[in-house]
Design a protein around this motif. Structure first.
Motif, PDB file in Angstrom:
ATOM      1  N   ARG A 198     -10.974  -2.995   1.586  1.00 53.05           N
ATOM      2  CA  ARG A 198     -10.621  -1.699   2.217  1.00 53.05           C
ATOM      3  C   ARG A 198     -11.548  -1.299   3.409  1.00 53.05           C
ATOM      4  O   ARG A 198     -12.655  -0.905   3.298  1.00 53.05           O
ATOM      5  CB  ARG A 198     -10.881  -0.708   1.183  1.00 53.05           C
ATOM      6  CG  ARG A 198     -10.048   0.862   1.579  1.00 53.05           C
ATOM      7  CD  ARG A 198     -10.111   1.938   0.453  1.00 53.05           C
ATOM      8  NE  ARG A 198     -11.283   2.557   0.368  1.00 53.05           N
ATOM      9  CZ  ARG A 198     -12.343   2.342  -0.641  1.00 53.05           C
ATOM     10  NH1 ARG A 198     -11.833   1.756  -1.665  1.00 53.05           N
ATOM     11  NH2 ARG A 198     -13.260   2.977  -0.867  1.00 53.05           N
ATOM     12  N   PHE A 236      -4.817   4.339  -2.078  1.00 54.16           N
ATOM     13  CA  PHE A 236      -6.087   4.680  -1.285  1.00 54.16           C
ATOM     14  C   PHE A 236      -5.951   6.155  -0.754  1.00 54.16           C
ATOM     15  O   PHE A 236      -4.997   6.467   0.130  1.00 54.16           O
ATOM     16  CB  PHE A 236      -6.582   3.755  -0.190  1.00 54.16           C
ATOM     17  CG  PHE A 236      -6.769   2.341  -0.788  1.00 54.16           C
ATOM     18  CD1 PHE A 236      -7.156   2.000  -2.166  1.00 54.16           C
ATOM     19  CD2 PHE A 236      -6.543   1.310   0.128  1.00 54.16           C
ATOM     20  CE1 PHE A 236      -7.286   0.864  -2.399  1.00 54.16           C
ATOM     21  CE2 PHE A 236      -6.785  -0.171  -0.394  1.00 54.16           C
ATOM     22  CZ  PHE A 236      -7.265  -0.117  -1.455  1.00 54.16           C
ATOM     23  N   ARG A 290      -5.310  -1.164  -7.359  1.00 53.95           N
ATOM     24  CA  ARG A 290      -6.490  -0.754  -6.813  1.00 53.95           C
ATOM     25  C   ARG A 290      -6.155   0.823  -6.307  1.00 53.95           C
ATOM     26  O   ARG A 290      -5.226   0.981  -5.579  1.00 53.95           O
ATOM     27  CB  ARG A 290      -6.886  -1.591  -5.710  1.00 53.95           C
ATOM     28  CG  ARG A 290      -7.182  -3.208  -6.024  1.00 53.95           C
ATOM     29  CD  ARG A 290      -7.728  -3.947  -5.024  1.00 53.95           C
ATOM     30  NE  ARG A 290      -7.873  -5.266  -5.466  1.00 53.95           N
ATOM     31  CZ  ARG A 290      -8.875  -5.804  -5.996  1.00 53.95           C
ATOM     32  NH1 ARG A 290      -9.679  -5.215  -6.666  1.00 53.95           N
ATOM     33  NH2 ARG A 290      -8.968  -6.942  -6.163  1.00 53.95           N
ATOM     34  N   ASP A 303     -13.640   4.473  -6.802  1.00 60.64           N
ATOM     35  CA  ASP A 303     -12.902   3.354  -6.755  1.00 60.64           C
ATOM     36  C   ASP A 303     -12.312   3.048  -8.296  1.00 60.64           C
ATOM     37  O   ASP A 303     -13.259   3.182  -9.284  1.00 60.64           O
ATOM     38  CB  ASP A 303     -13.468   2.107  -6.105  1.00 60.64           C
ATOM     39  CG  ASP A 303     -13.211   2.140  -4.613  1.00 60.64           C
ATOM     40  OD1 ASP A 303     -12.523   1.178  -4.254  1.00 60.64           O
ATOM     41  OD2 ASP A 303     -13.890   2.898  -4.016  1.00 60.64           O
ATOM     42  N   ALA A 322      -8.428   4.473  -4.860  1.00 60.70           N
ATOM     43  CA  ALA A 322      -9.562   5.249  -4.358  1.00 60.70           C
ATOM     44  C   ALA A 322      -9.261   6.658  -4.005  1.00 60.70           C
ATOM     45  O   ALA A 322      -8.073   6.930  -3.508  1.00 60.70           O
ATOM     46  CB  ALA A 322     -10.199   4.398  -3.488  1.00 60.70           C
ATOM     47  N   GLU A 369     -11.843   8.440   4.354  1.00 56.61           N
ATOM     48  CA  GLU A 369     -12.902   8.260   3.478  1.00 56.61           C
ATOM     49  C   GLU A 369     -14.210   8.994   4.333  1.00 56.61           C
ATOM     50  O   GLU A 369     -14.918   9.397   3.675  1.00 56.61           O
ATOM     51  CB  GLU A 369     -13.262   6.693   3.557  1.00 56.61           C
ATOM     52  CG  GLU A 369     -14.304   6.604   2.352  1.00 56.61           C
ATOM     53  CD  GLU A 369     -14.345   4.850   2.096  1.00 56.61           C
ATOM     54  OE1 GLU A 369     -15.224   4.516   1.251  1.00 56.61           O
ATOM     55  OE2 GLU A 369     -13.406   4.250   2.317  1.00 56.61           O
ATOM     56  N   GLU A 391       0.850  -1.172  -0.084  1.00 53.06           N
ATOM     57  CA  GLU A 391       0.025  -0.029   0.175  1.00 53.06           C
ATOM     58  C   GLU A 391       0.794   1.239   0.125  1.00 53.06           C
ATOM     59  O   GLU A 391       1.647   1.493   0.777  1.00 53.06           O
ATOM     60  CB  GLU A 391      -1.168  -0.028   1.306  1.00 53.06           C
ATOM     61  CG  GLU A 391      -1.969   1.141   1.146  1.00 53.06           C
ATOM     62  CD  GLU A 391      -2.670   1.508   2.413  1.00 53.06           C
ATOM     63  OE1 GLU A 391      -3.599   2.403   2.292  1.00 53.06           O
ATOM     64  OE2 GLU A 391      -2.638   0.710   3.432  1.00 53.06           O
ATOM     65  N   ARG A 450     -16.798  -0.557  -4.875  1.00 51.39           N
ATOM     66  CA  ARG A 450     -16.099  -0.328  -3.769  1.00 51.39           C
ATOM     67  C   ARG A 450     -15.281  -1.466  -3.350  1.00 51.39           C
ATOM     68  O   ARG A 450     -15.906  -2.606  -3.437  1.00 51.39           O
ATOM     69  CB  ARG A 450     -16.666   0.270  -2.545  1.00 51.39           C
ATOM     70  CG  ARG A 450     -15.990   0.745  -1.274  1.00 51.39           C
ATOM     71  CD  ARG A 450     -16.766   1.085  -0.092  1.00 51.39           C
ATOM     72  NE  ARG A 450     -15.943   1.717   0.855  1.00 51.39           N
ATOM     73  CZ  ARG A 450     -15.080   1.093   1.764  1.00 51.39           C
ATOM     74  NH1 ARG A 450     -15.054  -0.463   1.556  1.00 51.39           N
ATOM     75  NH2 ARG A 450     -14.477   1.473   2.637  1.00 51.39           N
ATOM     76  N   TRP A 481      -1.744  -0.999  -3.913  1.00 54.46           N
ATOM     77  CA  TRP A 481      -2.979  -0.221  -3.483  1.00 54.46           C
ATOM     78  C   TRP A 481      -2.723   1.330  -3.380  1.00 54.46           C
ATOM     79  O   TRP A 481      -1.667   1.442  -2.683  1.00 54.46           O
ATOM     80  CB  TRP A 481      -3.678  -0.745  -2.159  1.00 54.46           C
ATOM     81  CG  TRP A 481      -4.008  -1.951  -1.998  1.00 54.46           C
ATOM     82  CD1 TRP A 481      -4.467  -2.944  -3.098  1.00 54.46           C
ATOM     83  CD2 TRP A 481      -4.304  -2.668  -0.813  1.00 54.46           C
ATOM     84  NE1 TRP A 481      -4.952  -4.117  -2.766  1.00 54.46           N
ATOM     85  CE2 TRP A 481      -4.982  -3.973  -1.519  1.00 54.46           C
ATOM     86  CE3 TRP A 481      -4.406  -2.597   0.625  1.00 54.46           C
ATOM     87  CZ2 TRP A 481      -5.148  -4.955  -0.425  1.00 54.46           C
ATOM     88  CZ3 TRP A 481      -4.782  -3.378   1.427  1.00 54.46           C
ATOM     89  CH2 TRP A 481      -5.280  -4.656   1.007  1.00 54.46           C
TER      90      TRP A 481
END
Length: 221
Positions: free
Chosen positions: A194, A122, A157, A212, A159, A200, A50, A190, A120
């Motif tokens: 996560r 995010f 991935r 996403d 977001a 968020e 991540e 989504r 990831w």
């Protein structure tokens, strides 16, 4: 850092934080100094990284939920890494490691090519002022770097709660020959892996839609 975070750095970092060779900057990584994931995690298992793990809420939850996978938290802020270690210790995690470094250099120099099963991104810093947009992580130059670290068929991935950044991410990755969409329509569903984080929640309270995206590293014919 708090006293607890200082303790985490002193007592937990020697085992949990990767000791890397630096280039010129404090958070840089010297080229040609890749680690062996099997040696770092002391086992062979799928590896998930991540970028911008913050205080570690998402990756600690993920590592606890998937003990059969290895996880790497990439972050430049030491206080966030310390908080991540405290939560990981509390959860008794053995499958999580951390690195204090700039994400592109981790992908280019620290991790062997094609070593990640998932990557990831995010809620990265949106740098929402126009004059700062150039500092964003997901730009055309990021796509080949991310692709190089992912195995064929591996997942990227993303977001964000900033609409214009979501559009930028989508444009960049739609145009990247190394990736293909794994969603239909405008946005991906989504990602259920996560956990709901403070970032968020903050975006939702401000009325910003959470976007996403999910892309697969292209498998060469």
């Amino acid at each position: 850092m708090s006293d607890a975070q200082e303790r985490a750095w002193a007592e937990l970092a020697p085992h949990m934080v990767l000791n890397v060779e630096r280039d010129a900057a404090a958070t840089s990584i010297l080229a040609g100094t890749a680690v062996d994931p099997a040696a770092v995690w002391e086992r062979e298992a799928p590896l998930v990284a991540e970028i911008g793990s913050g205080q570690g809420h998402a990756i600690v939850h993920a590592a606890a939920s998937a003990p059969d996978r290895n996880f790497l938290a990439i972050e430049v802020f030491r206080a966030g890494l310390a908080r991540t270690m405290l939560d990981a210790e509390r959860a008794g995690l053995q499958n999580l490691r951390l690195v204090e470094a700039n994400a592109p250099e981790v992908l280019q120099h620290l991790l062997p090519a094609a070593s990640l099963d998932e990557l990831w991104v995010f809620f990265p810093d949106p740098w929402h002022k126009n004059k700062h947009n150039k500092r964003r992580l997901v730009t055309p130059g990021f796509a080949p770097i991310a692709a190089g670290a992912l195995r064929e068929g591996g997942m990227l991935r993303l977001a964000t709660d900033w609409e214009d950044y979501a559009l930028q991410m989508r444009d960049v990755l739609d145009e990247a020959p190394e990736f293909e969409r794994v969603f239909e329509g405008e946005w991906a569903e989504r990602f259920d892996g996560r956990i709901l984080t403070a970032f968020e929640r903050k975006g939702a309270r401000a009325g910003r839609a959470i976007r996403d995206l999910a892309y697969r590293r292209v498998v060469r014919a």
